[in-house]
Design a protein around this motif. Structure first.
Motif, PDB file in Angstrom:
ATOM      1  N   ALA A  58       0.836  -1.208   0.000  1.00 38.14           N
ATOM      2  CA  ALA A  58       0.000   0.000   0.000  1.00 38.14           C
ATOM      3  C   ALA A  58       0.867   1.253   0.000  1.00 38.14           C
ATOM      4  O   ALA A  58       0.558   2.242  -0.676  1.00 38.14           O
ATOM      5  N   MET A  59       1.966   1.222   0.756  1.00 40.60           N
ATOM      6  CA  MET A  59       2.858   2.375   0.811  1.00 40.60           C
ATOM      7  C   MET A  59       3.507   2.622  -0.547  1.00 40.60           C
ATOM      8  O   MET A  59       3.592   3.777  -1.014  1.00 40.60           O
ATOM      9  N   ALA A  60       3.951   1.561  -1.214  1.00 38.86           N
ATOM     10  CA  ALA A  60       4.597   1.698  -2.520  1.00 38.86           C
ATOM     11  C   ALA A  60       3.609   2.156  -3.589  1.00 38.86           C
ATOM     12  O   ALA A  60       3.994   2.846  -4.544  1.00 38.86           O
ATOM     13  N   ALA A  61       2.339   1.789  -3.417  1.00 36.21           N
ATOM     14  CA  ALA A  61       1.318   2.198  -4.393  1.00 36.21           C
ATOM     15  C   ALA A  61       0.946   3.666  -4.235  1.00 36.21           C
ATOM     16  O   ALA A  61       0.455   4.293  -5.184  1.00 36.21           O
ATOM     17  N   ALA A  62       1.178   4.228  -3.050  1.00 34.04           N
ATOM     18  CA  ALA A  62       0.759   5.608  -2.781  1.00 34.04           C
ATOM     19  C   ALA A  62       1.636   6.624  -3.487  1.00 34.04           C
ATOM     20  O   ALA A  62       1.169   7.706  -3.861  1.00 34.04           O
ATOM     21  N   ALA A  63       2.917   6.307  -3.658  1.00 29.70           N
ATOM     22  CA  ALA A  63       3.850   7.224  -4.314  1.00 29.70           C
ATOM     23  C   ALA A  63       5.094   6.457  -4.729  1.00 29.70           C
ATOM     24  O   ALA A  63       5.458   5.467  -4.085  1.00 29.70           O
ATOM     25  N   PRO A  64       5.760   6.891  -5.808  1.00 31.59           N
ATOM     26  CA  PRO A  64       7.002   6.205  -6.213  1.00 31.59           C
ATOM     27  C   PRO A  64       8.053   6.295  -5.104  1.00 31.59           C
ATOM     28  O   PRO A  64       8.239   7.349  -4.492  1.00 31.59           O
ATOM     29  N   LEU A  65       8.740   5.191  -4.845  1.00 27.66           N
ATOM     30  CA  LEU A  65       9.781   5.147  -3.820  1.00 27.66           C
ATOM     31  C   LEU A  65      11.136   4.919  -4.476  1.00 27.66           C
ATOM     32  O   LEU A  65      11.275   4.048  -5.331  1.00 27.66           O
ATOM     33  N   ASP A  66      12.132   5.675  -4.041  1.00 29.09           N
ATOM     34  CA  ASP A  66      13.496   5.432  -4.472  1.00 29.09           C
ATOM     35  C   ASP A  66      14.154   4.329  -3.657  1.00 29.09           C
ATOM     36  O   ASP A  66      15.098   3.688  -4.128  1.00 29.09           O
ATOM     37  N   MET A  67      13.658   4.123  -2.425  1.00 29.05           N
ATOM     38  CA  MET A  67      14.277   3.125  -1.552  1.00 29.05           C
ATOM     39  C   MET A  67      13.305   2.723  -0.455  1.00 29.05           C
ATOM     40  O   MET A  67      12.573   3.554   0.084  1.00 29.05           O
ATOM     41  N   ARG A  82      11.983  -9.348   0.782  1.00 27.51           N
ATOM     42  CA  ARG A  82      11.343 -10.058  -0.332  1.00 27.51           C
ATOM     43  C   ARG A  82      10.262  -9.182  -0.983  1.00 27.51           C
ATOM     44  O   ARG A  82      10.210  -9.040  -2.209  1.00 27.51           O
ATOM     45  N   THR A  83       9.431  -8.579  -0.145  1.00 22.67           N
ATOM     46  CA  THR A  83       8.364  -7.733  -0.672  1.00 22.67           C
ATOM     47  C   THR A  83       8.944  -6.568  -1.462  1.00 22.67           C
ATOM     48  O   THR A  83       8.473  -6.242  -2.560  1.00 22.67           O
ATOM     49  N   GLY A  84       9.967  -5.922  -0.915  1.00 23.24           N
ATOM     50  CA  GLY A  84      10.596  -4.819  -1.621  1.00 23.24           C
ATOM     51  C   GLY A  84      11.166  -5.232  -2.964  1.00 23.24           C
ATOM     52  O   GLY A  84      10.980  -4.545  -3.981  1.00 23.24           O
ATOM     53  N   LEU A  85      11.847  -6.363  -2.996  1.00 25.72           N
ATOM     54  CA  LEU A  85      12.427  -6.845  -4.255  1.00 25.72           C
ATOM     55  C   LEU A  85      11.333  -7.166  -5.270  1.00 25.72           C
ATOM     56  O   LEU A  85      11.453  -6.839  -6.463  1.00 25.72           O
ATOM     57  N   GLU A  86      10.275  -7.807  -4.822  1.00 24.87           N
ATOM     58  CA  GLU A  86       9.190  -8.173  -5.731  1.00 24.87           C
ATOM     59  C   GLU A  86       8.463  -6.950  -6.270  1.00 24.87           C
ATOM     60  O   GLU A  86       7.873  -6.998  -7.356  1.00 24.87           O
ATOM     61  N   LEU A  87       8.523  -5.844  -5.519  1.00 21.57           N
ATOM     62  CA  LEU A  87       7.929  -4.587  -5.985  1.00 21.57           C
ATOM     63  C   LEU A  87       8.884  -3.790  -6.869  1.00 21.57           C
ATOM     64  O   LEU A  87       8.541  -2.701  -7.339  1.00 21.57           O
ATOM     65  N   GLY A  88      10.086  -4.313  -7.070  1.00 19.10           N
ATOM     66  CA  GLY A  88      11.049  -3.638  -7.919  1.00 19.10           C
ATOM     67  C   GLY A  88      11.795  -2.506  -7.243  1.00 19.10           C
ATOM     68  O   GLY A  88      12.374  -1.642  -7.923  1.00 19.10           O
ATOM     69  N   LEU A  89      11.833  -2.491  -5.902  1.00 13.01           N
ATOM     70  CA  LEU A  89      12.444  -1.401  -5.161  1.00 13.01           C
ATOM     71  C   LEU A  89      13.894  -1.690  -4.805  1.00 13.01           C
ATOM     72  O   LEU A  89      14.293  -2.841  -4.655  1.00 13.01           O
ATOM     73  N   LYS A  90      14.677  -0.624  -4.657  1.00 14.13           N
ATOM     74  CA  LYS A  90      15.961  -0.722  -3.976  1.00 14.13           C
ATOM     75  C   LYS A  90      15.670  -0.845  -2.484  1.00 14.13           C
ATOM     76  O   LYS A  90      14.810  -0.148  -1.944  1.00 14.13           O
ATOM     77  N   VAL A  91      16.416  -1.709  -1.792  1.00 12.66           N
ATOM     78  CA  VAL A  91      16.138  -1.977  -0.385  1.00 12.66           C
ATOM     79  C   VAL A  91      17.387  -1.718   0.445  1.00 12.66           C
ATOM     80  O   VAL A  91      18.481  -2.174   0.099  1.00 12.66           O
ATOM     81  N   PHE A  92      17.209  -0.963   1.524  1.00 10.89           N
ATOM     82  CA  PHE A  92      18.253  -0.802   2.537  1.00 10.89           C
ATOM     83  C   PHE A  92      17.789  -1.542   3.778  1.00 10.89           C
ATOM     84  O   PHE A  92      16.707  -1.286   4.298  1.00 10.89           O
ATOM     85  N   SER A  93      18.605  -2.476   4.265  1.00  5.38           N
ATOM     86  CA  SER A  93      18.252  -3.246   5.459  1.00  5.38           C
ATOM     87  C   SER A  93      19.248  -2.990   6.571  1.00  5.38           C
ATOM     88  O   SER A  93      20.460  -2.956   6.349  1.00  5.38           O
ATOM     89  N   GLU A  94      18.723  -2.823   7.772  1.00  4.27           N
ATOM     90  CA  GLU A  94      19.607  -2.787   8.921  1.00  4.27           C
ATOM     91  C   GLU A  94      20.207  -4.172   9.134  1.00  4.27           C
ATOM     92  O   GLU A  94      19.689  -5.186   8.668  1.00  4.27           O
ATOM     93  N   LYS A  95      21.309  -4.194   9.877  1.00  3.27           N
ATOM     94  CA  LYS A  95      21.958  -5.460  10.185  1.00  3.27           C
ATOM     95  C   LYS A  95      21.293  -6.069  11.423  1.00  3.27           C
ATOM     96  O   LYS A  95      20.682  -5.336  12.211  1.00  3.27           O
TER      97      LYS A  95
END
Length: 386
Positions: A58-67, A82-95
């Motif tokens: 829902a968040m990704a559908a509301a506006a284009p995301l760079d990350m 996984r969700t971010g990758l499937e949506l075609g997004l660049k993902v930053f993950s904490e360790k």
């Protein structure tokens, strides 16, 4: 630079402040978190956290995301990445990126299917620390020579140790294990310094400080100085934690270099020290006490000695600002980063196997582990059933 946050805890609140201060155009479109512990801090700083959403989709559908920034508890990282990758997004993950060997292999398969390792960035912020940059320069210049052995540690003050006993990180089912959650930074640093993977590990540890018989009834503020978020408790010495509070590890790397690593979370004069000893010289430093020394083995001459000054903004010895700047450049232009998601997953596997060795009281050989790792990275290892 428009981002969405899943898991708006204290760390993501802090990083949002750093990115806002240093990255022009940085803005938060929204956040996904049923109980965003970091939200009041952003409001206090006058930083707009965007809308609250029920799902990443829902968040990704509301506006284009760079990350997409993933700051959720560790056991949820794989699902959110996984969700971010499937949506075609660049993902930053904490360790740490994930919490188990199976999750590591699954993420490697996902990365192989969704465009490669540049799609995921990681918050191993110490790779950006000026002290570590100087260590790597000394190694590259040949001042240390062939690395033979490393002595390293990460020691936390009691207030920080108590935080682990009160926070969701006290449960291995959420954190993975203590050395993974807290010390994957350090394991990554020294694997990067040696330039090789571990081949054998052993470990010993337990809990002796944060136990009921050591409970104190004075100066209790020390043990509650650092706030806890989700699943928090006021109990410190008698919490239901299943993590440990001290651990030693012995690591042998491919090629023969060896390291001893020690962590303890009840150290009143804390330090985060390393001594890298090679055939030609020795590099010694401390991320807390902020010094670096480089000494020639043949003459005893001090080749370099310097100290570092932290900044008001940085929580990691001046590294957070550089990480924010570099991450933004990578997202915008593809500029290289000093640490990859594969580096992070290798450090994570090391931590997971170190704790496995502690529990089994055995030396663990990682030869087969790395074969599975490389097969998954190449997309050759099928997903596990279930």
């Amino acid at each position: 630079m428009k981002v969405g946050i899943v898991g708006l805890g204290f760390r993501m609140e802090y990083l949002a402040r750093v990115f806002t201060a240093l990255v022009p155009g940085f803005s938060i479109v929204g956040h996904v978190d049923p109980s965003p512990a970091g939200l009041p801090g952003l409001v206090k700083q006058g930083i707009d956290a965007g809308r609250s959403f029920g799902t990443i989709e829902a968040m990704a559908a509301a506006a284009p995301l760079d990350m997409l920034m993933v700051g959720s508890p560790n056991h949820l990282h794989l699902e959110h990445i996984r969700t971010g990758l499937e949506l075609g997004l660049k993902v930053f993950s904490e360790k740490p990126v994930v919490t188990s060997e199976d999750e590591t292999l699954e993420l490697l398969r996902l990365i192989a299917r969704h465009g490669g390792p540049d799609r995921v960035m990681v918050g191993l912020v110490l790779r950006y620390a000026p002290l570590y940059v100087d260590l790597k320069k000394a190694i590259a210049a040949g001042a240390i020579g062939t690395i033979c052995s490393i002595e390293a540690s990460e020691h936390l003050a009691p207030y920080h140790g108590a935080f682990f006993m009160r926070d969701w990180r006290r449960y291995e089912r959420y954190s993975g294990n203590f050395i993974l959650e807290k010390c994957c930074h350090d394991l990554d640093l020294y694997q990067g310094a040696v330039g090789a993977r571990p081949i054998r590990v052993a470990s010993f540890g337990g809990r002796k400080s944060f136990v009921p018989e050591n409970e104190v009834r004075h100066n209790l503020d020390v043990y509650h100085r650092k706030p806890s978020g989700w699943m928090g408790t006021d109990k410190v010495f008698d919490s239901d934690a299943d993590i440990i509070d001290y651990q030693t590890a012995i690591v042998e790397y491919q090629g023969g270099a060896a390291m001893t690593f020690h962590t303890n979370i009840n150290v009143p004069d804390e330090y985060r020290h390393f001594c890298v000893i090679g055939a030609k010289g020795m590099a010694e430093g401390d991320f807390v006490r902020n010094y670096f020394r480089l000494t020639d083995a043949r003459t005893g001459e001090r080749l370099e000695e310097k100290s570092y000054t932290g900044t008001e903004l940085s929580a990691h010895y001046g590294a957070d600002e550089q990480m924010a700047t570099d991450i933004a450049a990578h997202v915008r232009t593809g500029a290289p980063l000093p640490v990859s998601v594969e580096d992070a997953l290798e450090a994570g596997i090391t931590a997971i196997k170190i704790d496995e060795a502690r529990k089994l009281r055995q030396v663990i050989d990682l030869t087969e582990t790395w074969k599975r790792f490389d097969a998954a990275r190449a997309g050759e290892l099928p997903a596990m059933a279930g």
